[in-house]
Design an enzyme around this catalytic site. Structure first.
Site, short mmCIF file in Angstrom:
data_model
loop_
_atom_site.label_atom_id
_atom_site.label_comp_id
_atom_site.label_asym_id
_atom_site.label_seq_id
_atom_site.Cartn_x
_atom_site.Cartn_y
_atom_site.Cartn_z
N GLY A 112 0.86 -1.18 0.00
CA GLY A 112 0.00 0.00 0.00
C GLY A 112 0.89 1.22 0.00
O GLY A 112 1.04 1.93 -0.98
N TYR A 151 2.66 7.62 15.68
CA TYR A 151 3.79 6.68 15.55
C TYR A 151 5.14 7.34 15.73
O TYR A 151 6.17 6.73 15.44
CB TYR A 151 3.81 6.02 14.17
CG TYR A 151 2.49 5.50 13.67
CD1 TYR A 151 1.82 4.48 14.34
CD2 TYR A 151 1.92 6.01 12.51
CE1 TYR A 151 0.62 3.99 13.86
CE2 TYR A 151 0.72 5.52 12.02
CZ TYR A 151 0.07 4.52 12.71
OH TYR A 151 -1.11 4.05 12.22
N CYS A 193 -6.17 22.06 18.94
CA CYS A 193 -6.02 22.39 20.35
C CYS A 193 -5.35 21.27 21.10
O CYS A 193 -5.99 20.57 21.89
CB CYS A 193 -7.39 22.68 20.94
SG CYS A 193 -8.14 24.05 20.07
N GLU A 194 -4.09 21.08 20.83
CA GLU A 194 -3.38 19.95 21.41
C GLU A 194 -1.89 20.18 21.17
O GLU A 194 -1.49 20.45 20.03
CB GLU A 194 -3.83 18.69 20.65
CG GLU A 194 -3.34 17.45 21.22
CD GLU A 194 -4.45 16.38 21.30
OE1 GLU A 194 -4.09 15.30 21.67
OE2 GLU A 194 -5.63 16.67 21.02
N1 LLP Z 1 -1.94 -6.20 3.85
C1 LLP Z 1 -2.49 -6.23 5.07
C2 LLP Z 1 -3.20 -7.43 5.51
C3 LLP Z 1 -2.39 -5.12 5.91
O1 LLP Z 1 -2.91 -5.14 7.13
C4 LLP Z 1 -1.70 -3.96 5.45
C5 LLP Z 1 -1.56 -2.78 6.30
C6 LLP Z 1 -1.16 -3.98 4.17
C7 LLP Z 1 -1.29 -5.12 3.39
C8 LLP Z 1 -0.44 -2.79 3.58
O2 LLP Z 1 0.70 -2.44 4.29
P1 LLP Z 1 1.67 -1.32 3.68
O3 LLP Z 1 2.32 -1.90 2.47
O4 LLP Z 1 0.87 -0.14 3.35
O5 LLP Z 1 2.64 -1.06 4.77
N2 LLP Z 1 -1.57 3.37 9.58
C9 LLP Z 1 -0.22 2.83 9.61
C10 LLP Z 1 -0.08 1.60 8.75
C11 LLP Z 1 -1.07 0.51 9.09
C12 LLP Z 1 -0.97 -0.64 8.16
C13 LLP Z 1 -2.12 -1.56 8.30
N3 LLP Z 1 -2.09 -2.70 7.45
C14 LLP Z 1 0.77 3.91 9.19
O6 LLP Z 1 0.35 5.02 8.91
O7 LLP Z 1 1.98 3.68 9.17
#
Ligand code: LLP
Length: 463
Positions: free
Chosen positions: A322, A364, A391-392
Site C-alpha cells: 500500500g 507513531y 487544540c493539542e
Molecule cells: N496487507 C495487510 C493485511 C495489511 O494489514 C496492510 C496494512 C497492508 C497489506 C499494507 O501495508 P503497507 O504496504 O501499506 O505497509 N496506519 C499505519 C499503517 C497501518 C498498516 C495496516 N495494514 C501507518 O500510517 O503507518
C-alpha cells in the site's frame, strides 16, 4: 521511522536543544528525489512544480491544505511492482493506504489487484469498475453484512482471520449457494522491526490465527471440512514500514512449512501464498527503501527454495503493498500562518492543517521533512517544528526540520511522502474540514476527492 543523530551546522550549534536531527541540508532549495515524487522540481526562478504545474497556482485554485498526488508517479510505481513480480505473481494494492475511484481506475489499467478491508472500500472498488474477482477482502472483524456483500459480489478471496469467521463465511456462502474462495491469515511469530502499533505478526496482537500451538493447522482442518469454502492459500502480513527483508524470509519459510504440513495431513497442495504488504518508504533522506525488483527476487527465491526442499510445487505468490505504491506519490501543501521563535529552543511554524490531515507523527512518532515551495530562499537554515492549528500540543506535523530563516506568514510549505495513511486516517478534529486530494499529471490538475465543506459537516449534525 528514520532517526539520525546529527550535529547541527555551526550557525546553530549554540541554539539547538538536546535531540536528534537530520543534518541541516546544505541547500534548502534542493528537493531530494528520495522523498519527493518524480515530477516534482524547482524552476530556476524558485517556484516548485508538480506534474508540470506550479504549486502556487495549485494553491490558488484548490486552496490549502491539500494533498497533491502525482499520477504519473503512482502509475510508474504500479508498473514497477507489476513488472517486478511478472505474470507468475499477483500484486494487490492495499486500499487502506489511500483509496478513491480514480485510484481504482489507475490500478485496473495498470494490471494490479486490490485489497479492501471494509464494506465501503469494497463498494468504492466495485463502483469504480474493479472486477470482483480481482479483489481480496480483509479484516479481523468483518460484519455479517460485509461478509454477505463480499460473497454476493463474488470477491476473488476472503482472507479469514478467526475461527468465528470461518463459520460465518461458510454459512453465508451456503445460504447464497456459493463456494467462496478463501485464504487463512496466519501469524507467523515474527517480531518486525517497526513501531509496535504497525507490527502484526508477533503473537500478542489481534490479527490472524497463530501458527503456534497448532491453531492455524486446526483452522485449515475446519475450512477443508466445509463445502461452502474453497481454501486457496495461506496469508501472512508481518507489519508495516519495514526495511529489513529478514522478517519476510522467516514468514515465507513458516508459511511454506505449513503448506507442507497441510499436504502431509490432507494430501492437498494449496496453490497460493500471500506475503502481505509492509515495505518501507523514504520519509526522510536517511531512509533506504528496497526496490520492488529486489523484493520480488528475494521473495520468489526463498519461496522456490523452501518449496523445493519440502517437495512442493511453487505456489502462486501475491503481495499487498500500500504505502510503497501511494506513499511517495503525494505531498501535503500548507500555508504558513504564525511563526513563533522560542529562544534557545526552536521556532514553531503553524500551518493551516495538522494532526487532522496527518496523524502519523502524533501516533507513531513518524518523521517527515518539509520544504519552502512558493519561492526560493538563500537565507540560512533555522530549526523548526511544524505544528498544526489544533487544540493539542501533540499536534505536530514535522518534529524537527530546517526551513529558511526568512520564512514568513503566507509562504507555502510542503511535506513530502504523505500519500499513504494521511488522507485515509484524516479526522474532523476541531471540526476540521478534510483536505482535497488533487491529482496532477501532464500540466493538468483534477480534484479526485473534494475538500469537505462546512455544509458537509453540518448536514451530519441532525440537531
Ligand atoms: N496487507 C495487510 C493485511 C495489511 O494489514 C496492510 C496494512 C497492508 C497489506 C499494507 O501495508 P503497507 O504496504 O501499506 O505497509 N496506519 C499505519 C499503517 C497501518 C498498516 C495496516 N495494514 C501507518 O500510517 O503507518
Amino acid at each position: 521511522m528514520s532517526r539520525s543523530a546529527h550535529p547541527a551546522g555551526p550557525r546553530h550549534a549554540d541554539v539547538l536543544p538536546e535531540g536528534h536531527y537530520q543534518a541541516p541540508p546544505t541547500d534548502l532549495n534542493a528537493l531530494d528525489e528520495k522523498v519527493w515524487s518524480r515530477t516534482v522540481s524547482r524552476d530556476a526562478d524558485g517556484a516548485v512544480r508538480v506534474g508540470g504545474i506550479e504549486v502556487t497556482r495549485l494553491a490558488e485554485e484548490f486552496g490549502t491544505p491539500a494533498y497533491l498526488l502525482d499520477e504519473a508517479d503512482f502509475r510508474a510505481r504500479c508498473r514497477a511492482w507489476r513488472d517486478a513480480f511478472g505474470d507468475e505473481a499477483d500484486v494487490f494494492y492495499a486500499g487502506k493506504a489511500f483509496l478513491s475511484r480514480a485510484v481504482v481506475k489507475w490500478l485496473k489499467e495498470e494490471g494490479l489487484n486490490l485489497d479492501v478491508c471494509s464494506g465501503v472500500e469494497l463498494a468504492t472498488a466495485l463502483d469504480a469498475g474493479m472486477p470482483a474477482d480481482r479483489i481480496a477482502f480483509h479484516g479481523n472483524n468483518k460484519t455479517p453484512a460485509e461478509i454477505e456483500r463480499a460473497v454476493e459480489d463474488g470477491v476473488g478471496r476472503i482472507v479469514l482471520d478467526s475461527f468465528q469467521e470461518i463459520v460465518r463465511v461458510a454459512h453465508t456462502a451456503d445460504r447464497l449457494g456459493r463456494r467462496q474462495r478463501v485464504q487463512i491469515r496466519v501469524t507467523v511469530g515474527v517480531e518486525a522491526h517497526t513501531h509496535e502499533f504497525i507490527a502484526t505478526a508477533h503473537e500478542d496482537q489481534k490479527f490472524g490465527i497463530a501458527l503456534a500451538e497448532g491453531q492455524a493447522a486446526e483452522a485449515v482442518r475446519r475450512v477443508l471440512g466445509l463445502d461452502g469454502l474453497e481454501l486457496v492459500g495461506i496469508h501472512s502480513h508481518i507489519g508495516s514500514q519495514i526495511f529489513d527483508m529478514a522478517g519476510f524470509e522467516v514468514s515465507a519459510r513458516r508459511v511454506v512449512q505449513l503448506l507442507a504440513a497441510i499436504r502431509d495431513e490432507h494430501g492437498v497442495e494449496l496453490p497460493e501464498i500471500d506475503l502481505g504488504g509492509g515495505l518501507g518508504i523514504a520519509y526522510t533522506p536517511d531512509d533506504d527503501p528496497r526496490e520492488p525488483h529486489e523484493i520480488a527476487k528475494s521473495l520468489s527465491e526463498i519461496v522456490t527454495r523452501e518449496c523445493a526442499a519440502a517437495g512442493l510445487a511453487t505456489p502462486r505468490i501475491s503481495v499487498e503493498p500500500g504505502r510503497a505504491i501511494v506513499g511517495p506519490t503525494a505531498f501535503t501543501l500548507y500555508e504558513v500562518g504564525t511563526i513563533k521563535p522560542l529562544e534557545g529552543l526552536r521556532t514553531y511554524v503553524s500551518v493551516d492543517g495538522g494532526m487532522s490531515d496527518n496523524i502519523r507523527t502524533a501516533l507513531y512518532d513518524a518523521e517527515y521533512t518539509v520544504a519552502l515551495v512558493s519561492r526560493r530562499s538563500d537565507a540560512p537554515p533555522m530549526l523548526v517544528r511544524v505544528v498544526g492549528k489544533h487544540c493539542e500540543s501533540g499536534d505536530i506535523v514535522v518534529k524537527d526540520a530546517f526551513l529558511p530563516a526568512d520564512l514568513a506568514p503566507g509562504d507555502l510549505i510542503a511535506v513530502p511522502a504523505t500519500g499513504a495513511y494521511c488522507r485515509s486516517m484524516a479526522s474532523n478534529y476541531n471540526h476540521a474540514l478534510r483536505p482535497p486530494v488533487v491529482s496532477v499529471a501532464d500540466g493538468a490538475a483534477r480534484v479526485i476527492v473534494r475538500r469537505e465543506t462546512e455544509e458537509d459537516l453540518l448536514r451530519l449534525d441532525v440537531g
